[in-house]
Enzyme design. Structure first.
Site, short mmCIF file in Angstrom:
data_model
loop_
_atom_site.label_atom_id
_atom_site.label_comp_id
_atom_site.label_asym_id
_atom_site.label_seq_id
_atom_site.Cartn_x
_atom_site.Cartn_y
_atom_site.Cartn_z
N GLU A 85 0.81 -1.21 0.00
CA GLU A 85 0.00 0.00 0.00
C GLU A 85 0.84 1.26 0.00
O GLU A 85 1.97 1.27 0.46
CB GLU A 85 -0.94 0.00 1.19
CG GLU A 85 -0.21 0.00 2.50
CD GLU A 85 -1.13 -0.24 3.68
OE1 GLU A 85 -2.17 -0.87 3.51
OE2 GLU A 85 -0.79 0.22 4.77
N CYS A 110 7.67 -4.84 15.27
CA CYS A 110 7.35 -3.95 16.39
C CYS A 110 5.96 -4.30 16.92
O CYS A 110 5.06 -4.61 16.14
CB CYS A 110 7.40 -2.48 15.95
SG CYS A 110 9.01 -1.99 15.33
N GLY A 156 7.21 -1.82 5.79
CA GLY A 156 8.61 -2.23 5.66
C GLY A 156 9.61 -1.35 6.37
O GLY A 156 9.32 -0.23 6.77
N SER A 188 12.14 6.91 7.01
CA SER A 188 11.91 6.64 8.44
C SER A 188 12.40 5.24 8.78
O SER A 188 12.12 4.28 8.06
CB SER A 188 10.40 6.74 8.72
OG SER A 188 10.13 6.46 10.07
N SER A 211 12.37 6.26 14.45
CA SER A 211 11.22 5.88 15.27
C SER A 211 11.74 5.51 16.66
O SER A 211 12.06 4.36 16.93
CB SER A 211 10.48 4.69 14.64
OG SER A 211 10.00 5.08 13.37
N ASN A 287 -2.56 4.28 16.36
CA ASN A 287 -3.73 3.73 15.67
C ASN A 287 -3.85 2.28 16.12
O ASN A 287 -2.99 1.46 15.78
CB ASN A 287 -3.52 3.80 14.16
CG ASN A 287 -3.43 5.23 13.68
OD1 ASN A 287 -4.37 6.00 13.78
ND2 ASN A 287 -2.26 5.61 13.20
N CYS A 331 -1.01 1.55 9.01
CA CYS A 331 0.09 0.64 8.73
C CYS A 331 -0.36 -0.79 8.45
O CYS A 331 -0.37 -1.64 9.33
CB CYS A 331 1.15 0.65 9.82
SG CYS A 331 0.52 0.39 11.44
N1 SAH Z 1 10.06 0.82 9.49
C1 SAH Z 1 10.06 2.26 9.47
C2 SAH Z 1 8.96 2.88 8.64
C3 SAH Z 1 7.58 2.31 8.69
S1 SAH Z 1 6.52 2.71 10.02
C4 SAH Z 1 10.06 2.80 10.88
O1 SAH Z 1 9.99 2.01 11.82
O2 SAH Z 1 10.18 4.01 11.05
C5 SAH Z 1 6.27 4.45 9.98
C6 SAH Z 1 5.97 5.03 11.35
O3 SAH Z 1 4.68 4.57 11.82
C7 SAH Z 1 6.99 4.63 12.39
O4 SAH Z 1 7.35 5.73 13.18
C8 SAH Z 1 6.21 3.61 13.19
O5 SAH Z 1 6.75 3.46 14.47
C9 SAH Z 1 4.82 4.18 13.16
N2 SAH Z 1 3.76 3.22 13.50
C10 SAH Z 1 3.78 1.88 13.38
N3 SAH Z 1 2.64 1.34 13.84
C11 SAH Z 1 1.87 2.36 14.25
C12 SAH Z 1 0.56 2.45 14.82
N4 SAH Z 1 -0.17 1.36 15.06
N5 SAH Z 1 0.09 3.68 15.12
C13 SAH Z 1 0.81 4.79 14.86
N6 SAH Z 1 2.05 4.77 14.32
C14 SAH Z 1 2.57 3.57 14.04
#
Ligand code: SAH
Length: 354
Positions: A85, A110, A156, A188, A211, A287, A331
């Site tokens: 997406e 994560c 990713g 990121s 992050s 979220n 995400c």
């Molecule tokens: N792998 C990279 C980029 C993808 S995630 C990273 O970790 O930065 C992009 C951002 O969305 C990251 O800061 C991540 O921590 C955040 N993210 C992931 N899951 C989320 C959620 N459920 N709610 C809000 N932000 C989230």
């Protein structure tokens, strides 16, 4: 038939010579596609050998427009039948940002992220990364909107697909292709210090986001398994080095989770951790995802208090509000199950052949 990718500039030159195509036509095609995001039919109208070109490695599967705000989620199908997406964020000020994916799934796993729970991690090719930009640009052109910012915040971990990421960045920046300024691109990462440094050395004007989500090692390990491999001090050290290589501040993403990382003590530790760094903190709301019922987002008033504390301490901070909440644009929630089904069929198909 052997096709040449439209991103392969030397390949296109070869094709041009082989078929004796006027070089102005290929230049025109590139300008029409990458700079004006014209529709394929229009951009390709004058090009004599379109069957020799590989234009879109991705097929647009579906589009989901938010009824709440200006977000649209684009679901693409890869040649291997996987779904990825990209999210278009039409910001009220008129700017348009595209959030792209760098992988199908993610190995970082994560706790708060749906993509990490997919149980698959496959790299996207540079063409697949760029095609998200091309197709989104083509969808936006009739709206008289153009893409201003590209953020690698989709599915990713970009630095788990480092070489292909760099190749995609080269195409996005190249004056012969998209010609985006690197200052409009943000990568990121979950936090892989050596790769962060390599990236900034190669693209010093690019924006990098970490992050972080907590500066307490044990808390970070609990929500981000990779933190065990890359301790908090190594990230801080990398950020100092990055600050020396760049004039722009590094972005710090901080997801606020109730009772996990959102106390004013946490805010104070963050202030101390960032003390001698040029950084901009983005506080992001959580979220909720089905696979993490134990995690709860911090209430808005407390998020604002956390933000006010940081600002008071002199840390540039933006409190973010979510876009696209109604279309699971955060995400990977929507594509998760379908991909798992495809992965299982592909795996079983493979074992039958053995
Ligand atoms: N792998 C990279 C980029 C993808 S995630 C990273 O970790 O930065 C992009 C951002 O969305 C990251 O800061 C991540 O921590 C955040 N993210 C992931 N899951 C989320 C959620 N459920 N709610 C809000 N932000 C989230």
């Amino acid at each position: 038939m052997l096709q040449t990718s439209i991103y392969d500039t030397t390949g296109i030159e070869r094709l041009q010579r082989e078929l004796q195509i006027d070089s102005r036509l290929s230049r025109k095609l590139r300008t029409a596609l990458f700079k004006h995001f014209q529709a394929d039919e229009l951009a390709l109208a004058e090009f004599p050998a379109t069957e020799r070109l590989a234009i879109h490695p991705l097929a647009l599967d579906s589009r989901h427009d938010s009824q709440l705000d200006g977000a649209s989620k684009l679901l693409f199908r890869t040649a291997t039948e996987m779904l990825i997406e990209a999210v278009i964020l039409r910001i009220a000020t008129g700017r348009t940002t595209l959030c792209v994916s760098s992988q199908i799934g993610c190995a970082a796993a994560c706790d708060f992220c749906a993509t990490g729970k997919m149980g698959i991690a496959q790299n996207l090719t540079p063409e697949e990364i760029c095609d998200q930009v091309l197709q989104a640009g083509q969808l936006l052109a009739p709206e008289s909107r153009s893409l201003r910012n590209i953020v690698f915040m989709g599915m990713g971990e970009p630095f788990h697909n480092e070489d292909k990421l760099y190749s995609a960045l080269e195409s996005l920046i190249s004056p012969r292709l998209f010609h985006f300024s690197p200052t409009k691109i943000l990568v990121s990462t979950v936090g892989i210090p050596a790769a962060m440094l390599r990236c900034v050395r190669r693209f010093p004007q690019l924006n990098l986001a970490l992050s972080l989500h907590s500066v307490r090692q044990e808390v970070r390990e609990r929500i981000i398994p990779l933190a065990k491999k890359f301790p908090i001090e190594s990230l801080q050290h990398a950020l100092h080095q990055i600050n020396e290589l760049q004039t722009r501040p590094v972005m710090i993403e901080y997801l606020l989770l109730a009772g996990v990382n959102d106390s004013l003590d946490d805010a104070q530790l963050l202030v101390e951790w960032l003390a001698n760094l040029r950084a901009h903190v983005n506080l992001i709301p959580y979220n909720a995802i089905a696979d993490a019922p134990h995690l709860i987002g911090t209430e808005r008033t407390e998020r604002e208090a956390f933000g006010a504390f940081l600002k008071q301490a002199g840390i540039p901070t933006t409190i973010r509000y979510s876009l696209g909440g109604d279309i699971a644009a955060a995400c990977g929630q929507l594509v998760r199950k379908e991909n798992r089904a495809v992965a299982i069929t592909q795996t079983s198909g493979f074992s039958q052949r053995k």
